[in-house]
Each structure stands twice: as structure tokens, then as C-alpha cells.
Motif scaffolding. Structure first.
Motif, PDB file in Angstrom:
ATOM      1  N   GLU A  96      42.076  36.531  31.453  1.00 47.79           N
ATOM      2  CA  GLU A  96      40.647  36.864  31.398  1.00 47.79           C
ATOM      3  C   GLU A  96      39.948  36.479  32.692  1.00 47.79           C
ATOM      4  O   GLU A  96      39.113  37.235  33.212  1.00 47.79           O
ATOM      5  N   ARG A  97      40.274  35.306  33.221  1.00 46.16           N
ATOM      6  CA  ARG A  97      39.665  34.887  34.492  1.00 46.16           C
ATOM      7  C   ARG A  97      40.119  35.786  35.641  1.00 46.16           C
ATOM      8  O   ARG A  97      39.344  36.073  36.565  1.00 46.16           O
ATOM      9  N   LEU A  98      41.366  36.231  35.574  1.00 52.00           N
ATOM     10  CA  LEU A  98      41.860  37.144  36.607  1.00 52.00           C
ATOM     11  C   LEU A  98      41.097  38.462  36.566  1.00 52.00           C
ATOM     12  O   LEU A  98      40.705  39.003  37.617  1.00 52.00           O
ATOM     13  N   CYS A  99      40.869  39.013  35.376  1.00 58.59           N
ATOM     14  CA  CYS A  99      40.110  40.274  35.257  1.00 58.59           C
ATOM     15  C   CYS A  99      38.723  40.130  35.875  1.00 58.59           C
ATOM     16  O   CYS A  99      38.260  41.018  36.619  1.00 58.59           O
ATOM     17  N   ALA A 100      38.052  39.016  35.585  1.00 53.38           N
ATOM     18  CA  ALA A 100      36.712  38.803  36.129  1.00 53.38           C
ATOM     19  C   ALA A 100      36.751  38.678  37.649  1.00 53.38           C
ATOM     20  O   ALA A 100      35.878  39.203  38.353  1.00 53.38           O
ATOM     21  N   ARG A 101      37.757  37.995  38.169  1.00 53.18           N
ATOM     22  CA  ARG A 101      37.848  37.807  39.622  1.00 53.18           C
ATOM     23  C   ARG A 101      38.101  39.123  40.341  1.00 53.18           C
ATOM     24  O   ARG A 101      37.464  39.425  41.357  1.00 53.18           O
ATOM     25  N   VAL A 102      39.037  39.928  39.817  1.00 55.04           N
ATOM     26  CA  VAL A 102      39.347  41.212  40.465  1.00 55.04           C
ATOM     27  C   VAL A 102      38.121  42.123  40.459  1.00 55.04           C
ATOM     28  O   VAL A 102      37.844  42.828  41.443  1.00 55.04           O
ATOM     29  N   ALA A 103      37.356  42.123  39.376  1.00 56.02           N
ATOM     30  CA  ALA A 103      36.188  43.006  39.266  1.00 56.02           C
ATOM     31  C   ALA A 103      35.114  42.681  40.296  1.00 56.02           C
ATOM     32  O   ALA A 103      34.351  43.566  40.703  1.00 56.02           O
TER      33      ALA A 103
END
Length: 450
Positions: free
Chosen positions: A373-380
Motif C-alpha cells: 500500500e505504501r509503495l502504491c502511494a509512493r509511485v503515484a
């Protein structure tokens, strides 16, 4: 004239017969991968990996296991020559049986002219198996025969703790007597080995007679070096002799060597066999082998192993708008983000065109989902800089976990894939954990619009 035509016809028939009887797979294709000619061995090797049962395009047929073939051909600008030579392609891991060696395909691409490419395919699974065993034997002999002054020698107890300090440890690692009583994991960066992995190598030494690992290690002053760590179980006589130093007796001998001067050759070989050409991440073969090994270890010493499968959302639209170079830049940026987001002990791999996977040893489902979930937010929020533009991209992620190594590699990846497509259906730019209901949901409409 008729004699010349007859001779050409005979030569052509002889060439066709040679191609079809050749002991390796041969495929003639154009610059876009469209197949013009294929012999039976090549068809036999490729057919199990065709998505639709056809063999019209070599790049499409191997896209899931060798996603960078197309980009390698596109980037090769010479009028003719060897595009790649003996590239190892991991075809499958088998189901369930963790000890079954994956099938390995050797792929050589020869550019004949501007419009023709010849691919030479060969199943080298047994050859790789023999080479792996030979490298292990060579490493053992090298450890025995090379000057002993290059090594730190130490005895370990049954938990992998150093029984004593001696000058060889100080000479190679810089650690002093305070090392006594600590586990040999102290020589590794903190996120490069888990406590479970440290114990795994002791069990592997018990089972195989010795365990060998080459990786980045740290000296007492924090400086890094490339080290070879060999662990061998001591015979009962040796354990009794070291009883005083180790309490219950020394159980293992540790041989630690600084091999920084030999790293370049070893790293080049490792990259050729186990790295993705475009991103530098581990490739599909490396991921499957690492996962098979991790699940086997988990069966021997129960603990969870997590898998995150990641896919770039609407990637076709990025390629359409910015061209393949722009798409490649996004993939490279995403790869760098993944490497920064996970531990050294985690295996980050590119397994398809815009699909990635991460193996997280000793990680439960809740922790893996939080990381995804943190990775998704960072990439966005982190755009890719390309040609004076900022390309925004989001990802979807699916998370699954194998408890105590159950199910094998194929099941773990399948469940993570099902969770990924559930995240796609839920609107993308999110991470979801695998649930049993994910199995029945159709994915084709998601695949068509990734």
C-alpha cells in the motif's frame, strides 16, 4: 538455366532439411518478432508457453519469461551481428516440488539484415545443473587449496554464535574479542539476512556437508566488501575438542574470505544469468529459484513467506503517448523505486512486460500488504522524468503469503496474481491481499485494459 534452377532448388531443399533436422531450435523472424520459419524443436520448446496456442510472434510467445527480447532487438543498431548470445530464460518452476529444477532455455539472436533475425533455442537445463554443481565443487576446492592467510576461521555453536575470537577474524573483518558470542550474521548488513536465514544455512550445512554464500559483507568500521562465507559441520571429535570454548561444543566451522578482487567476473556471470536486461532487477528465473529455495527452507523451519505482484496501470497508454523509450523510462524508474522500498534480503524481479514481483522472506500478510500500500502511494506521487516531461504512473499490487512453505511457487504466484487483478477491478492504484473469492472472478476484461 534449367540446370541452375534445379541446383538452387536442390540446395534449398537441403537447407530446409537441415533446418528441420538440426539438434537445436531455429526460428526466423522479422524485426517485430513475426515468425517466418520455425523448426520442430523450436515449436516443441515454445508451444507450452504460447498464450493462445499459436506461434506467430517470438517476442509475444516469450513475453512472460523474457520481456526484454523486443527492446534488445530494437536497441541493436548494427546492420548485422549477434544481438544476444546464450541468454538464459527461465521457462517454468514446476508445481509443488520445490526441489525440481526449472527448465532453462538458451536464446541466441542473430541479426541477418535489416529485416531478418535468426533465433537459436536450446534446452540447457541439465547443462546448468552440471555447471552449478561444478561451481560448488570448485568453490570448495578453492577454499581448501588457496592460501589460508586470506581467511577468517572460526568455530560456531549450534545456534551459529562465534565460540571464540582469533586474529584471523580481526585481520579480515576488523572485529575484536567483542565478536565472541554473537551470531555470524553480524558480518552482514542488517537488512541482508534474517535470523531464520542464518539458521537455514546451518541446516543446509548439516544436510549437504557445507553451505556457501557470496554477498556483500561489512567490516567493523562499516566498510563493505564482497565476501565468501562457507559453513561446514564439525565431526563429533571436533565438537568434543572445542567443548570448553562453546559450552555444549562447537558444531560448525566458519571460513570467511574477502573475494572483492574476484567480484567483477562473478557479478558479470550473475547478471547474464539472473538479471533483467532493461531494469537490472532479478529476472523471472532468479525469482523462481529464490522462491523455491525460500519455500523449501520454510517447510524445514516454519515461517511465512510473502509475495507481492505489481503491474503498471494503463501502461499501453503510456507507450502510445510517449513511445517505447518513454515506457522503458517508466519501467526503469519503477524498478529503482522498488529497490529502494524493500530490504536487501527481499528479491525484487521483473517477470513480464510491465509486471514485477517481490519475494519477502519471513514476512506475514499484514506487513506485506502494508508495504504494498505504501509503495502504491509512493509511485503515484513520484513522476518519471523523460524528454523534458513528467510521466505520471500508478500501479496495482496483489499480495499473497505461503505459510510454512505450503503450496509451492506456482500457487503463491497464482494467488498474488489473482489479488492483483482484484485490485485492477476495484479501480487500480491500490493493493489487495488474496482472498478465496478472488479465484472465481474473471480477469480477461482487466487484462485487456491494463
Amino acid at each position: 538455366m534449367s540446370d541452375s534452377l534445379a541446383q538452387l532448388s536442390a540446395e534449398y531443399e537441403a537447407l530446409i532439411q537441415f533446418l528441420y533436422l538440426a539438434p537445436v531450435g531455429l526460428v526466423q523472424l522479422d524485426a517485430d518478432g513475426e515468425i517466418a520459419m520455425i523448426n520442430p524443436i523450436a515449436a516443441q520448446l515454445l508451444m507450452p508457453h504460447s498464450r493462445d496456442g499459436g506461434l506467430d510472434n517470438l517476442f509475444v510467445a516469450l513475453e512472460d519469461v523474457a520481456p526484454d527480447l523486443r527492446s534488445q532487438c530494437r536497441q541493436y543498431t548494427a546492420s548485422s551481428g549477434k544481438i544476444c548470445d546464450g541468454m538464459h530464460v527461465h521457462l517454468h518452476a514446476g508445481s509443488g516440488g520445490a526441489k525440481r529444477m526449472p527448465q532453462i532455455l538458451s536464446v541466441t539472436l542473430l541479426k541477418l539484415d535489416a529485416s531478418r533475425i535468426m533465433a537459436v533455442l536450446d534446452d540447457i537445463t541439465e547443462q546448468v545443473r552440471r555447471e552449478c554443481r561444478q561451481r560448488q565443487n570448485d568453490a570448495w576446492l578453492n577454499a581448501v587449496l588457496t592460501g589460508i592467510t586470506d581467511y577468517a576461521l572460526a568455530s560456531l555453536d549450534a545456534e551459529g554464535r562465534l565460540c571464540e575470537w582469533n586474529p584471523s577474524i580481526g585481520r579480515v573483518t576488523g572485529f575484536g574479542p567483542e565478536a565472541q558470542g554473537q551470531t555470524y550474521a553480524m558480518f552482514y548488513p542488517t537488512d541482508a539476512i534474517t535470523p531464520e536465514h542464518a539458521l537455514d544455512r546451518l541446516r543446509e550445512a548439516d544436510a549437504d556437508g557445507w553451505a556457501l554464500d557470496e554477498s556483500r559483507l561489512l567490516r567493523a568500521d562499516g566498510s563493505a566488501f564482497w565476501g565468501s562465507v562457507m559453513i561446514a559441520p564439525l565431526p563429533e571429535a571436533g565438537r568434543e575438542a572445542d567443548h570448553a570454548a562453546c559450552g555444549d561444543g562447537a558444531a560448525y566451522c566458519l571460513i570467511l574470505r574477502d573475494v572483492t578482487d574476484k567480484r567483477d567476473i562473478a557479478e558479470r556471470r550473475r547478471r547474464e544469468a539472473f538479471s533483467d536486461h532493461l531494469t537490472g532487477l532479478a529476472n523471472r528465473r532468479a525469482l523462481f529459484e529464490a522462491t523455491s529455495q525460500e519455500l523449501a527452507r520454510s517447510r524445514a523451519a516454519p515461517r511465512p513467506s510473502a509475495m507481492i505482484v505489481i503491474d503498471a496501470d494503463h501502461f499501453k497508454a503510456i507507450n502510445d503517448q510517449h513511445g517505447h523509450p518513454g515506457g522503458d523510462a517508466v519501467l526503469q524508474h519503477l524498478a529503482a523505486t522498488l529497490l529502494d522500498a524493500f530490504r536487501d534480503v527481499d528479491v525484487v524481479a521483473r517477470i513480464g512486460g510491465e509486471e514485477f514481483a517481490v519475494l519477502l522472506p519471513s514476512t506475514d500478510l499484514a506487513h506485506a500488504l502494508d508495504l504494498a500500500e505504501r509503495l502504491c502511494a509512493r509511485v503515484a506521487r513520484e513522476a518519471t522524468a523523460f524528454d523534458g516531461q513528467a510521466i505520471l504512473c500508478t500501479i496495482s499490487a496483489g499480495v499473497a503469503v505461503a505459510v510454512d512453505g505450503d503450496g509451492g511457487v506456482d500457487l503463491l504466484l497464482k494467488q498474488a496474481d489473482q489479488a492483483l487483478y482484484a485490485a485492477k477491478r476495484a479501480g487500480r492504484n491500490r493493493a489487495l491481499a488474496w482472498q478465496p473469492e478472488s479465484v472465481d472472478a474473471p480477469v480477461q476484461e482487466v487484462i485487456d485494459g491494463v
